[in-house]
Motif scaffolding. Structure first.
Motif, PDB file in Angstrom:
ATOM      1  N   THR A  32       9.238  -3.741  -4.753  1.00  0.00           N
ATOM      2  CA  THR A  32       8.105  -4.592  -5.709  1.00  0.00           C
ATOM      3  C   THR A  32       6.814  -3.714  -5.908  1.00  0.00           C
ATOM      4  O   THR A  32       6.652  -2.744  -5.085  1.00  0.00           O
ATOM      5  CB  THR A  32       7.580  -5.841  -5.065  1.00  0.00           C
ATOM      6  OG1 THR A  32       6.794  -5.477  -3.926  1.00  0.00           O
ATOM      7  CG2 THR A  32       8.819  -6.491  -4.472  1.00  0.00           C
ATOM      8  N   LYS A  33       6.158  -3.918  -6.900  1.00  0.00           N
ATOM      9  CA  LYS A  33       4.798  -3.371  -7.326  1.00  0.00           C
ATOM     10  C   LYS A  33       3.770  -3.435  -6.015  1.00  0.00           C
ATOM     11  O   LYS A  33       3.221  -2.309  -5.940  1.00  0.00           O
ATOM     12  CB  LYS A  33       4.362  -4.040  -8.541  1.00  0.00           C
ATOM     13  CG  LYS A  33       5.063  -3.658  -9.668  1.00  0.00           C
ATOM     14  CD  LYS A  33       4.273  -4.184 -10.981  1.00  0.00           C
ATOM     15  CE  LYS A  33       4.986  -4.050 -12.350  1.00  0.00           C
ATOM     16  NZ  LYS A  33       4.226  -4.491 -13.465  1.00  0.00           N
ATOM     17  N   GLN A  34       3.833  -4.538  -5.451  1.00  0.00           N
ATOM     18  CA  GLN A  34       3.064  -4.503  -4.480  1.00  0.00           C
ATOM     19  C   GLN A  34       3.267  -3.470  -3.437  1.00  0.00           C
ATOM     20  O   GLN A  34       2.323  -2.892  -2.603  1.00  0.00           O
ATOM     21  CB  GLN A  34       2.686  -6.132  -3.897  1.00  0.00           C
ATOM     22  CG  GLN A  34       1.554  -6.156  -2.983  1.00  0.00           C
ATOM     23  CD  GLN A  34       0.363  -5.920  -3.471  1.00  0.00           C
ATOM     24  OE1 GLN A  34      -0.073  -6.180  -4.511  1.00  0.00           O
ATOM     25  NE2 GLN A  34      -0.475  -5.088  -2.809  1.00  0.00           N
ATOM     26  N   LYS A  35       4.546  -3.577  -3.022  1.00  0.00           N
ATOM     27  CA  LYS A  35       5.137  -2.803  -1.898  1.00  0.00           C
ATOM     28  C   LYS A  35       4.791  -1.203  -2.101  1.00  0.00           C
ATOM     29  O   LYS A  35       4.473  -0.439  -1.221  1.00  0.00           O
ATOM     30  CB  LYS A  35       6.444  -2.889  -1.747  1.00  0.00           C
ATOM     31  CG  LYS A  35       6.656  -3.895  -0.824  1.00  0.00           C
ATOM     32  CD  LYS A  35       8.459  -4.073  -0.532  1.00  0.00           C
ATOM     33  CE  LYS A  35       8.742  -5.402   0.403  1.00  0.00           C
ATOM     34  NZ  LYS A  35      10.288  -5.386   0.499  1.00  0.00           N
ATOM     35  N   VAL A  36       4.868  -0.794  -3.223  1.00  0.00           N
ATOM     36  CA  VAL A  36       4.647   0.727  -3.783  1.00  0.00           C
ATOM     37  C   VAL A  36       3.347   0.683  -3.626  1.00  0.00           C
ATOM     38  O   VAL A  36       2.727   1.881  -3.125  1.00  0.00           O
ATOM     39  CB  VAL A  36       5.111   0.617  -5.155  1.00  0.00           C
ATOM     40  CG1 VAL A  36       4.539   2.206  -5.767  1.00  0.00           C
ATOM     41  CG2 VAL A  36       6.594   0.692  -5.326  1.00  0.00           C
ATOM     42  N   LYS A  37       2.244  -0.331  -4.123  1.00  0.00           N
ATOM     43  CA  LYS A  37       0.978   0.019  -3.940  1.00  0.00           C
ATOM     44  C   LYS A  37       0.395   0.159  -2.608  1.00  0.00           C
ATOM     45  O   LYS A  37      -0.559   1.063  -2.262  1.00  0.00           O
ATOM     46  CB  LYS A  37       0.187  -1.287  -4.639  1.00  0.00           C
ATOM     47  CG  LYS A  37       0.185  -0.999  -6.304  1.00  0.00           C
ATOM     48  CD  LYS A  37      -0.791  -2.385  -6.591  1.00  0.00           C
ATOM     49  CE  LYS A  37      -0.668  -2.599  -8.135  1.00  0.00           C
ATOM     50  NZ  LYS A  37      -1.442  -3.623  -8.935  1.00  0.00           N
ATOM     51  N   ASP A  38       0.916  -0.674  -1.791  1.00  0.00           N
ATOM     52  CA  ASP A  38       0.573  -0.622  -0.219  1.00  0.00           C
ATOM     53  C   ASP A  38       1.140   0.754   0.397  1.00  0.00           C
ATOM     54  O   ASP A  38       0.388   1.407   1.117  1.00  0.00           O
ATOM     55  CB  ASP A  38       1.167  -1.605   0.433  1.00  0.00           C
ATOM     56  CG  ASP A  38       0.630  -3.067   0.129  1.00  0.00           C
ATOM     57  OD1 ASP A  38      -0.404  -3.164  -0.455  1.00  0.00           O
ATOM     58  OD2 ASP A  38       1.328  -4.156   0.495  1.00  0.00           O
ATOM     59  N   ALA A  39       2.317   1.305  -0.166  1.00  0.00           N
ATOM     60  CA  ALA A  39       2.818   2.237   0.700  1.00  0.00           C
ATOM     61  C   ALA A  39       2.311   3.780   0.204  1.00  0.00           C
ATOM     62  O   ALA A  39       2.301   4.665   0.804  1.00  0.00           O
ATOM     63  CB  ALA A  39       4.405   2.351   0.329  1.00  0.00           C
ATOM     64  N   LEU A  40       1.750   3.427  -1.168  1.00  0.00           N
ATOM     65  CA  LEU A  40       1.301   4.821  -1.878  1.00  0.00           C
ATOM     66  C   LEU A  40       0.582   5.831  -1.013  1.00  0.00           C
ATOM     67  O   LEU A  40       0.789   7.045  -0.654  1.00  0.00           O
ATOM     68  CB  LEU A  40       0.561   4.540  -3.149  1.00  0.00           C
ATOM     69  CG  LEU A  40       0.143   5.839  -3.905  1.00  0.00           C
ATOM     70  CD1 LEU A  40       1.331   6.252  -4.684  1.00  0.00           C
ATOM     71  CD2 LEU A  40      -0.873   5.282  -5.135  1.00  0.00           C
ATOM     72  N   PRO A  41      -0.857   5.081  -0.482  1.00  0.00           N
ATOM     73  CA  PRO A  41      -1.629   6.018   0.308  1.00  0.00           C
ATOM     74  C   PRO A  41      -0.914   6.738   1.678  1.00  0.00           C
ATOM     75  O   PRO A  41      -1.203   7.742   1.961  1.00  0.00           O
ATOM     76  CB  PRO A  41      -2.973   5.445   0.552  1.00  0.00           C
ATOM     77  CG  PRO A  41      -2.328   3.998   0.502  1.00  0.00           C
ATOM     78  CD  PRO A  41      -1.226   4.104  -0.527  1.00  0.00           C
ATOM     79  N   ILE A  42       0.108   5.901   2.299  1.00  0.00           N
ATOM     80  CA  ILE A  42       0.421   6.258   3.483  1.00  0.00           C
ATOM     81  C   ILE A  42       1.611   7.173   3.210  1.00  0.00           C
ATOM     82  O   ILE A  42       1.565   8.327   4.154  1.00  0.00           O
ATOM     83  CB  ILE A  42       1.303   5.134   4.185  1.00  0.00           C
ATOM     84  CG1 ILE A  42       0.174   3.772   4.489  1.00  0.00           C
ATOM     85  CG2 ILE A  42       1.994   5.366   5.070  1.00  0.00           C
ATOM     86  CD1 ILE A  42       0.698   2.433   4.705  1.00  0.00           C
ATOM     87  N   VAL A  43       2.436   7.188   2.225  1.00  0.00           N
ATOM     88  CA  VAL A  43       3.486   8.309   1.816  1.00  0.00           C
ATOM     89  C   VAL A  43       2.982   9.515   1.257  1.00  0.00           C
ATOM     90  O   VAL A  43       3.195  10.582   1.826  1.00  0.00           O
ATOM     91  CB  VAL A  43       4.487   7.527   0.912  1.00  0.00           C
ATOM     92  CG1 VAL A  43       5.572   8.498   0.544  1.00  0.00           C
ATOM     93  CG2 VAL A  43       5.191   6.374   1.454  1.00  0.00           C
ATOM     94  N   VAL A  44       1.948   9.305   0.653  1.00  0.00           N
ATOM     95  CA  VAL A  44       1.196  10.666  -0.051  1.00  0.00           C
ATOM     96  C   VAL A  44       0.548  11.207   1.173  1.00  0.00           C
ATOM     97  O   VAL A  44       0.830  12.733   1.518  1.00  0.00           O
ATOM     98  CB  VAL A  44       0.167  10.408  -0.785  1.00  0.00           C
ATOM     99  CG1 VAL A  44      -0.497  11.463  -1.375  1.00  0.00           C
ATOM    100  CG2 VAL A  44       0.958   9.550  -2.278  1.00  0.00           C
ATOM    101  N   GLU A  45      -0.020  10.498   2.065  1.00  0.00           N
ATOM    102  CA  GLU A  45      -0.521  11.203   3.357  1.00  0.00           C
ATOM    103  C   GLU A  45       0.438  11.863   4.188  1.00  0.00           C
ATOM    104  O   GLU A  45       0.361  13.141   4.703  1.00  0.00           O
ATOM    105  CB  GLU A  45      -1.541  10.392   4.051  1.00  0.00           C
ATOM    106  CG  GLU A  45      -2.190  10.823   5.268  1.00  0.00           C
ATOM    107  CD  GLU A  45      -3.150  10.032   6.118  1.00  0.00           C
ATOM    108  OE1 GLU A  45      -4.003  10.589   7.037  1.00  0.00           O
ATOM    109  OE2 GLU A  45      -2.893   8.842   5.853  1.00  0.00           O
ATOM    110  N   ALA A  46       1.639  11.228   4.301  1.00  0.00           N
ATOM    111  CA  ALA A  46       2.469  11.595   5.353  1.00  0.00           C
ATOM    112  C   ALA A  46       3.153  12.831   4.594  1.00  0.00           C
ATOM    113  O   ALA A  46       3.558  13.557   5.396  1.00  0.00           O
ATOM    114  CB  ALA A  46       3.633  10.610   5.637  1.00  0.00           C
TER     115      ALA A  46
ATOM    116  N   ALA B 254       6.344   7.907   9.595  1.00  0.00           N
ATOM    117  CA  ALA B 254       5.028   7.100   9.067  1.00  0.00           C
ATOM    118  C   ALA B 254       5.162   5.635   9.437  1.00  0.00           C
ATOM    119  O   ALA B 254       4.303   4.949   9.415  1.00  0.00           O
ATOM    120  CB  ALA B 254       4.894   7.311   7.774  1.00  0.00           C
ATOM    121  N   ALA B 255       6.639   5.348   9.499  1.00  0.00           N
ATOM    122  CA  ALA B 255       6.901   4.080   9.931  1.00  0.00           C
ATOM    123  C   ALA B 255       7.403   3.669  11.374  1.00  0.00           C
ATOM    124  O   ALA B 255       8.110   2.815  11.797  1.00  0.00           O
ATOM    125  CB  ALA B 255       7.855   3.492   9.065  1.00  0.00           C
TER     126      ALA B 255
END
Length: 210
Positions: free
Chosen positions: A69-83, A163-164
């Motif tokens: 979902t769009k919200q999941k992508v928004k929430d994951a964006l900073p975590i995945v980019v940092e990882a 990261a998870a």
């Protein structure tokens, strides 16, 4: 190789895209444990999801669908980019899928996921191999791709899953599998004169279990 990658002390499952690689890992894992969760990403397209559903049903394994979902992508964006330490869009997209599946597996109490990563490089699954003129060229490119796995796919998969708090294991990249695959004649892996022209020997094995 699959048996050796299955942990004995923690809960585990399989990432299942519905392709031949992950499906075969699931089918072989079923030989050692009657039931475990399979995870498929639902990003809106039906092909992968339908294939995964078909495989899970055939193997009588529970399939958990992770909807994007769009919200999941928004929430994951900073975590995945940092990882991943990368803003590259293709790297991010691959890492995002891995992260979301790993996040769900972690919520389900799992510690390990088995994956089909590496089969394309080892058994000739990419279209670019078929564009080469000789078997020597094909094997040379495949070997180079195998040597770079730790920099490409494995780096993305490892960092995104951790990261998870999930460890992803890759039975196809077991050194025994890799060593034996290199002894197999190229024409049994890639042969553009055949209707099914890539990962030929792997598909023959998969047909026995799927």
């Amino acid at each position: 190789a699959v048996k050796s990658h299955i942990p004995l002390e923690v809960n585990w499952g399989c990432a299942l895209s519905g392709g031949v690689d992950s499906s075969l890992v699931c089918a072989l894992s079923k030989k050692f444990k009657q039931s475990f969760n399979c995870y498929v990403l639902d990003s809106g397209g039906e092909e992968d999801y339908n294939a995964a559903e078909l495989v899970a049903s055939h193997l009588e394994l529970p399939l958990k669908t992770v909807k994007v979902t769009k919200q999941k992508v928004k929430d994951a964006l900073p975590i995945v980019v940092e990882a991943l330490a990368s803003y590259n869009s293709q790297t991010f997209l691959g890492g995002l899928g891995t992260y979301l599946i790993s996040q769900q597996a972690q919520r389900d109490g799992l510690k390990v996921l088995l994956s089909g990563e590496g089969a394309d490089e080892i058994f000739g699954g990419y279209e670019r191999y078929k564009k080469l003129q000789s078997n020597v060229e094909i094997e040379h490119m495949m070997t180079n791709d195998q040597n770079k796995l730790w920099l490409s796919h494995n780096s993305r998969v490892d960092h995104a899953s951790m990261a998870a708090s999930i460890e992803i294991r890759v039975p196809f990249q077991d050194l025994n599998v890799l060593g034996n695959a290199r002894e197999i004649p190229t024409k049994a892996k890639v042969n553009k004169s055949l209707q099914i022209s890539d990962k030929i020997c792997l598909r023959e094995i998969a047909a026995k279990y799927l």
